[in-house]
Every structure is written in C-alpha cells, then in structure tokens.
Design a protein around this motif. Structure first.
Motif, PDB file in Angstrom:
ATOM      1  N   VAL A   2     -27.830  -9.773  44.365  1.00 54.86           N
ATOM      2  CA  VAL A   2     -27.923  -8.616  45.248  1.00 54.86           C
ATOM      3  C   VAL A   2     -26.525  -8.041  45.414  1.00 54.86           C
ATOM      4  O   VAL A   2     -25.566  -8.760  45.685  1.00 54.86           O
ATOM      5  CB  VAL A   2     -28.499  -9.001  46.632  1.00 54.86           C
ATOM      6  CG1 VAL A   2     -28.484  -7.809  47.582  1.00 54.86           C
ATOM      7  CG2 VAL A   2     -29.907  -9.547  46.472  1.00 54.86           C
ATOM      8  N   GLU A   9     -24.409  -5.249  47.588  1.00 53.75           N
ATOM      9  CA  GLU A   9     -24.419  -4.393  48.769  1.00 53.75           C
ATOM     10  C   GLU A   9     -23.466  -3.233  48.532  1.00 53.75           C
ATOM     11  O   GLU A   9     -22.304  -3.439  48.168  1.00 53.75           O
ATOM     12  CB  GLU A   9     -23.978  -5.174  50.004  1.00 53.75           C
ATOM     13  CG  GLU A   9     -24.951  -6.246  50.410  1.00 53.75           C
ATOM     14  CD  GLU A   9     -24.510  -6.992  51.656  1.00 53.75           C
ATOM     15  OE1 GLU A   9     -23.530  -6.574  52.301  1.00 53.75           O
ATOM     16  OE2 GLU A   9     -25.146  -7.999  51.968  1.00 53.75           O
ATOM     17  N   GLU A  38     -26.599  -0.488  51.641  1.00 51.14           N
ATOM     18  CA  GLU A  38     -27.873  -0.599  50.948  1.00 51.14           C
ATOM     19  C   GLU A  38     -27.802  -1.748  49.953  1.00 51.14           C
ATOM     20  O   GLU A  38     -26.724  -2.132  49.515  1.00 51.14           O
ATOM     21  CB  GLU A  38     -28.212   0.700  50.222  1.00 51.14           C
ATOM     22  CG  GLU A  38     -28.423   1.862  51.183  1.00 51.14           C
ATOM     23  CD  GLU A  38     -28.955   3.083  50.488  1.00 51.14           C
ATOM     24  OE1 GLU A  38     -30.038   3.549  50.899  1.00 51.14           O
ATOM     25  OE2 GLU A  38     -28.304   3.557  49.556  1.00 51.14           O
ATOM     26  N   GLU A  39     -28.959  -2.301  49.636  1.00 51.46           N
ATOM     27  CA  GLU A  39     -29.029  -3.422  48.701  1.00 51.46           C
ATOM     28  C   GLU A  39     -29.550  -2.965  47.347  1.00 51.46           C
ATOM     29  O   GLU A  39     -30.512  -2.207  47.264  1.00 51.46           O
ATOM     30  CB  GLU A  39     -29.954  -4.520  49.236  1.00 51.46           C
ATOM     31  CG  GLU A  39     -29.357  -5.307  50.366  1.00 51.46           C
ATOM     32  CD  GLU A  39     -30.196  -6.523  50.706  1.00 51.46           C
ATOM     33  OE1 GLU A  39     -31.275  -6.733  50.115  1.00 51.46           O
ATOM     34  OE2 GLU A  39     -29.773  -7.271  51.600  1.00 51.46           O
ATOM     35  N   TYR A  40     -28.893  -3.429  46.311  1.00 47.68           N
ATOM     36  CA  TYR A  40     -29.314  -3.195  44.937  1.00 47.68           C
ATOM     37  C   TYR A  40     -29.506  -4.559  44.291  1.00 47.68           C
ATOM     38  O   TYR A  40     -28.779  -5.502  44.582  1.00 47.68           O
ATOM     39  CB  TYR A  40     -28.251  -2.409  44.169  1.00 47.68           C
ATOM     40  CG  TYR A  40     -28.057  -1.002  44.679  1.00 47.68           C
ATOM     41  CD1 TYR A  40     -28.671   0.072  44.063  1.00 47.68           C
ATOM     42  CD2 TYR A  40     -27.254  -0.753  45.795  1.00 47.68           C
ATOM     43  CE1 TYR A  40     -28.497   1.367  44.533  1.00 47.68           C
ATOM     44  CE2 TYR A  40     -27.073   0.535  46.272  1.00 47.68           C
ATOM     45  CZ  TYR A  40     -27.698   1.584  45.637  1.00 47.68           C
ATOM     46  OH  TYR A  40     -27.526   2.860  46.102  1.00 47.68           O
ATOM     47  N   ARG A  41     -30.462  -4.672  43.413  1.00 49.63           N
ATOM     48  CA  ARG A  41     -30.728  -5.922  42.715  1.00 49.63           C
ATOM     49  C   ARG A  41     -30.374  -5.754  41.244  1.00 49.63           C
ATOM     50  O   ARG A  41     -30.848  -4.835  40.591  1.00 49.63           O
ATOM     51  CB  ARG A  41     -32.183  -6.325  42.860  1.00 49.63           C
ATOM     52  CG  ARG A  41     -32.563  -6.573  44.304  1.00 49.63           C
ATOM     53  CD  ARG A  41     -33.895  -7.248  44.448  1.00 49.63           C
ATOM     54  NE  ARG A  41     -34.253  -7.387  45.845  1.00 49.63           N
ATOM     55  CZ  ARG A  41     -33.722  -8.257  46.702  1.00 49.63           C
ATOM     56  NH1 ARG A  41     -32.799  -9.073  46.290  1.00 49.63           N
ATOM     57  NH2 ARG A  41     -34.123  -8.313  47.954  1.00 49.63           N
ATOM     58  N   LYS A  57     -32.834  -0.342  43.099  1.00 51.75           N
ATOM     59  CA  LYS A  57     -32.533  -0.168  44.514  1.00 51.75           C
ATOM     60  C   LYS A  57     -33.653  -0.747  45.336  1.00 51.75           C
ATOM     61  O   LYS A  57     -34.788  -0.743  44.984  1.00 51.75           O
ATOM     62  CB  LYS A  57     -32.369   1.319  44.828  1.00 51.75           C
ATOM     63  CG  LYS A  57     -31.876   1.577  46.217  1.00 51.75           C
ATOM     64  CD  LYS A  57     -31.544   3.046  46.341  1.00 51.75           C
ATOM     65  CE  LYS A  57     -31.032   3.296  47.740  1.00 51.75           C
ATOM     66  NZ  LYS A  57     -30.756   4.686  47.974  1.00 51.75           N
TER      67      LYS A  57
END
Length: 65
Positions: A43, A45, A49-52, A65
């Motif tokens: 993950v 940040e 916001e979190e993105y994988r 996203k």
C-alpha cells in the motif's frame, strides 16, 4: 540488462538492489524486491489516499486506487 544511462537494472525477484542513474543523481532507483520483500502487494499512501501496488501472476506490476 544495461541501458543507455550506464545503469544496470536487475530483475531477479526478490533481490534487494538500489541503483542510481549516473546521468540523474537526484533520481532514486529501487528494485521491486526491496519494495515487496516476500509479499505480492503493498500500500502506498499519497495525498491522504491509498494506492495498491501488486505483482500479477504474469510478474507484471499493477497500481490501483
């Protein structure tokens, strides 16, 4: 594999390799092995916001996203 900037890129996974481009010393190069370790997903940040970022079964990277 050697590219035009005299930087060697290694694709062996999960080795940990950090390389800097000679022509761009301010750009940091990090191997996927260092980022992922033994995991297939991480993950990130960014701007609250979190993105994988994950490694697919075909050994490609996908960022969602």
């Amino acid at each position: 594999m050697k590219n035009n900037t005299n930087t060697i890129t290694l694709r062996s996974h999960p080795s940990v390799v950090i390389l800097e481009q000679e022509n761009s010393p301010s750009r940091r190069r990090v191997s996927s092995g260092e980022l992922f370790g033994k995991q297939q997903e991480l993950v990130i940040e960014h701007n609250d916001e979190e993105y994988r970022l994950r490694i697919t079964s075909n050994d490609k990277l996908i960022l969602t996203k």
